[in-house]
Design a protein around this motif. Sequence first.
Motif, PDB file in Angstrom:
ATOM      1  N   GLU A  87       0.833  -1.197   0.000  1.00  0.00           N
ATOM      2  CA  GLU A  87       0.000   0.000   0.000  1.00  0.00           C
ATOM      3  C   GLU A  87       0.873   1.254   0.000  1.00  0.00           C
ATOM      4  OE1 GLU A  87      -3.390   2.113   2.813  1.00  0.00           O
ATOM      5  OE2 GLU A  87      -2.645   0.132   3.341  1.00  0.00           O
ATOM      6  N   LEU A  88       1.989   1.192   0.718  1.00  0.00           N
ATOM      7  CA  LEU A  88       2.906   2.330   0.767  1.00  0.00           C
ATOM      8  C   LEU A  88       3.449   2.650  -0.623  1.00  0.00           C
ATOM      9  CD1 LEU A  88       4.551   4.454   2.320  1.00  0.00           C
ATOM     10  CD2 LEU A  88       6.284   2.673   2.691  1.00  0.00           C
ATOM     11  N   ALA A  89       3.940   1.646  -1.344  1.00  0.00           N
ATOM     12  CA  ALA A  89       4.500   1.871  -2.685  1.00  0.00           C
ATOM     13  C   ALA A  89       3.459   2.496  -3.605  1.00  0.00           C
ATOM     14  CB  ALA A  89       5.019   0.567  -3.268  1.00  0.00           C
ATOM     15  N   ALA A  90       2.248   2.002  -3.557  1.00  0.00           N
ATOM     16  CA  ALA A  90       1.188   2.528  -4.422  1.00  0.00           C
ATOM     17  C   ALA A  90       0.837   3.971  -4.056  1.00  0.00           C
ATOM     18  CB  ALA A  90      -0.051   1.648  -4.325  1.00  0.00           C
ATOM     19  N   ALA A  91       0.885   4.295  -2.779  1.00  0.00           N
ATOM     20  CA  ALA A  91       0.457   5.616  -2.322  1.00  0.00           C
ATOM     21  C   ALA A  91       1.487   6.706  -2.566  1.00  0.00           C
ATOM     22  CB  ALA A  91       0.109   5.558  -0.835  1.00  0.00           C
ATOM     23  N   ILE A  92       2.783   6.360  -2.617  1.00  0.00           N
ATOM     24  CA  ILE A  92       3.791   7.424  -2.648  1.00  0.00           C
ATOM     25  C   ILE A  92       4.526   7.579  -3.968  1.00  0.00           C
ATOM     26  CG2 ILE A  92       4.122   7.260  -0.162  1.00  0.00           C
ATOM     27  CD1 ILE A  92       6.787   5.866  -0.702  1.00  0.00           C
ATOM     28  N   ASP A  93       4.433   6.647  -4.879  1.00  0.00           N
ATOM     29  CA  ASP A  93       5.193   6.744  -6.127  1.00  0.00           C
ATOM     30  C   ASP A  93       4.771   7.969  -6.928  1.00  0.00           C
ATOM     31  OD1 ASP A  93       7.021   6.107  -8.102  1.00  0.00           O
ATOM     32  OD2 ASP A  93       5.670   4.717  -9.125  1.00  0.00           O
ATOM     33  N   GLY A  94       5.710   8.894  -7.098  1.00  0.00           N
ATOM     34  CA  GLY A  94       5.472  10.082  -7.901  1.00  0.00           C
ATOM     35  C   GLY A  94       4.822  11.250  -7.174  1.00  0.00           C
ATOM     36  N   VAL A  95       4.611  11.133  -5.881  1.00  0.00           N
ATOM     37  CA  VAL A  95       3.972  12.226  -5.145  1.00  0.00           C
ATOM     38  C   VAL A  95       4.926  12.820  -4.109  1.00  0.00           C
ATOM     39  CG1 VAL A  95       1.662  11.244  -5.462  1.00  0.00           C
ATOM     40  CG2 VAL A  95       2.933  10.743  -3.384  1.00  0.00           C
ATOM     41  N   SER A  98       9.910   8.406  -5.471  1.00  0.00           N
ATOM     42  CA  SER A  98       9.834   7.641  -6.723  1.00  0.00           C
ATOM     43  C   SER A  98      10.480   6.280  -6.529  1.00  0.00           C
ATOM     44  CB  SER A  98      10.529   8.397  -7.857  1.00  0.00           C
ATOM     45  OG  SER A  98      11.885   8.635  -7.536  1.00  0.00           O
ATOM     46  N   MET A  99       9.970   5.308  -7.265  1.00  0.00           N
ATOM     47  CA  MET A  99      10.552   3.974  -7.242  1.00  0.00           C
ATOM     48  C   MET A  99      11.814   3.971  -8.098  1.00  0.00           C
ATOM     49  SD  MET A  99       8.484   2.392  -5.371  1.00  0.00           S
ATOM     50  CE  MET A  99       7.040   3.164  -4.697  1.00  0.00           C
ATOM     51  N   VAL A 100      12.829   3.272  -7.626  1.00  0.00           N
ATOM     52  CA  VAL A 100      14.063   3.120  -8.406  1.00  0.00           C
ATOM     53  C   VAL A 100      13.813   1.997  -9.405  1.00  0.00           C
ATOM     54  CG1 VAL A 100      16.508   2.492  -8.304  1.00  0.00           C
ATOM     55  CG2 VAL A 100      15.501   3.958  -6.526  1.00  0.00           C
ATOM     56  N   THR A 101      13.845   2.332 -10.687  1.00  0.00           N
ATOM     57  CA  THR A 101      13.532   1.347 -11.724  1.00  0.00           C
ATOM     58  C   THR A 101      14.751   0.941 -12.550  1.00  0.00           C
ATOM     59  OG1 THR A 101      12.899   3.115 -13.241  1.00  0.00           O
ATOM     60  CG2 THR A 101      11.135   2.106 -11.929  1.00  0.00           C
ATOM     61  N   ASP A 102      15.812   1.726 -12.508  1.00  0.00           N
ATOM     62  CA  ASP A 102      17.014   1.403 -13.273  1.00  0.00           C
ATOM     63  C   ASP A 102      17.726   0.203 -12.640  1.00  0.00           C
ATOM     64  OD1 ASP A 102      20.255   2.039 -13.381  1.00  0.00           O
ATOM     65  OD2 ASP A 102      19.203   2.356 -15.296  1.00  0.00           O
ATOM     66  N   ASP A 157       9.437  -9.161  -3.537  1.00  0.00           N
ATOM     67  CA  ASP A 157       9.307  -8.173  -4.605  1.00  0.00           C
ATOM     68  C   ASP A 157       9.752  -6.785  -4.140  1.00  0.00           C
ATOM     69  OD1 ASP A 157       7.273  -7.715  -2.819  1.00  0.00           O
ATOM     70  OD2 ASP A 157       5.745  -7.351  -4.343  1.00  0.00           O
ATOM     71  N   GLY A 158      10.832  -6.725  -3.358  1.00  0.00           N
ATOM     72  CA  GLY A 158      11.301  -5.471  -2.780  1.00  0.00           C
ATOM     73  C   GLY A 158      11.711  -4.440  -3.815  1.00  0.00           C
ATOM     74  N   VAL A 159      11.389  -3.185  -3.525  1.00  0.00           N
ATOM     75  CA  VAL A 159      11.789  -2.061  -4.361  1.00  0.00           C
ATOM     76  C   VAL A 159      12.415  -0.986  -3.477  1.00  0.00           C
ATOM     77  CG1 VAL A 159      10.043  -2.412  -6.151  1.00  0.00           C
ATOM     78  CG2 VAL A 159       9.516  -0.963  -4.187  1.00  0.00           C
ATOM     79  N   PHE A 160      13.241  -0.167  -4.090  1.00  0.00           N
ATOM     80  CA  PHE A 160      13.784   0.994  -3.400  1.00  0.00           C
ATOM     81  C   PHE A 160      12.912   2.197  -3.712  1.00  0.00           C
ATOM     82  CE2 PHE A 160      17.628  -1.570  -3.459  1.00  0.00           C
ATOM     83  CZ  PHE A 160      18.083  -1.378  -2.164  1.00  0.00           C
ATOM     84  N   VAL A 161      12.670   2.988  -2.695  1.00  0.00           N
ATOM     85  CA  VAL A 161      11.966   4.253  -2.847  1.00  0.00           C
ATOM     86  C   VAL A 161      12.982   5.348  -2.543  1.00  0.00           C
ATOM     87  CG1 VAL A 161      10.123   5.742  -1.984  1.00  0.00           C
ATOM     88  CG2 VAL A 161       9.760   3.264  -2.142  1.00  0.00           C
ATOM     89  N   ARG A 162      13.057   6.327  -3.424  1.00  0.00           N
ATOM     90  CA  ARG A 162      13.948   7.474  -3.232  1.00  0.00           C
ATOM     91  C   ARG A 162      13.071   8.691  -2.962  1.00  0.00           C
ATOM     92  NH1 ARG A 162      18.938   8.353  -4.703  1.00  0.00           N
ATOM     93  NH2 ARG A 162      18.993   6.578  -6.120  1.00  0.00           N
ATOM     94  N   ILE A 163      13.402   9.414  -1.898  1.00  0.00           N
ATOM     95  CA  ILE A 163      12.723  10.671  -1.592  1.00  0.00           C
ATOM     96  C   ILE A 163      13.743  11.782  -1.785  1.00  0.00           C
ATOM     97  CG2 ILE A 163      11.484  12.034   0.136  1.00  0.00           C
ATOM     98  CD1 ILE A 163      10.832   9.315   1.536  1.00  0.00           C
ATOM     99  N   ASP A 164      13.512  12.611  -2.798  1.00  0.00           N
ATOM    100  CA  ASP A 164      14.428  13.722  -3.067  1.00  0.00           C
ATOM    101  C   ASP A 164      14.389  14.702  -1.898  1.00  0.00           C
ATOM    102  OD1 ASP A 164      15.094  12.704  -5.580  1.00  0.00           O
ATOM    103  OD2 ASP A 164      13.388  13.714  -6.518  1.00  0.00           O
TER     104      ASP A 164
END
Length: 160
Positions: free
Chosen positions: A59-67, A93-97, A117-124
């Motif tokens: 739910e976290l990944a869906a809620a914060i990607d791009g916002v 944003s999700m790290v996709t590279d 299915d872990g992903v990295f989230v980057r917060i600028d």
Amino acid sequence: MFENDGFRTLGRRECLRLLAGVPVGRIVFTRQAMPAVLPVNFSLDADFSVLLRTSATSELAAAIDGVVVAFEADEFDAAAQSGWSVVVTGRASMVTDPSEYERLSRISPLPWVAARDGVFVRIDSEMVTGRQLVRGRTLYGVQAVAAPFPAHGARPASGP
């Protein structure tokens, strides 16, 4: 904040130094149009962006990607009545590279909750603010003395 209100404003460099010294913070985001806060372990990247890991299907990944989100970390000593708080505000944003994902896998702390299915989230770190509590000072520079709370169920000394 006023000059003698018991807090000292921290500059960006000091905020990032303090942030780098703690392993847990809180991500603040919107869930179903309401504010939500989750504790997460994190690290800072070389560009001072906040990095965290989560499940790609969470739910976290869906809620914060791009916002735009806020990330807060702090450290307090209740006995000394002192501490600090730092807030990073920026776009998540999700790290996709694939090469960036591999690099982050080598340098970031392991997530506390394993996910296949872990992903990295980057917060600028677009905006970084912080403040430090200076023990016992008030708006007027007078030593603050906390009044003790009465015991549960106790009646105040002056009253019926």
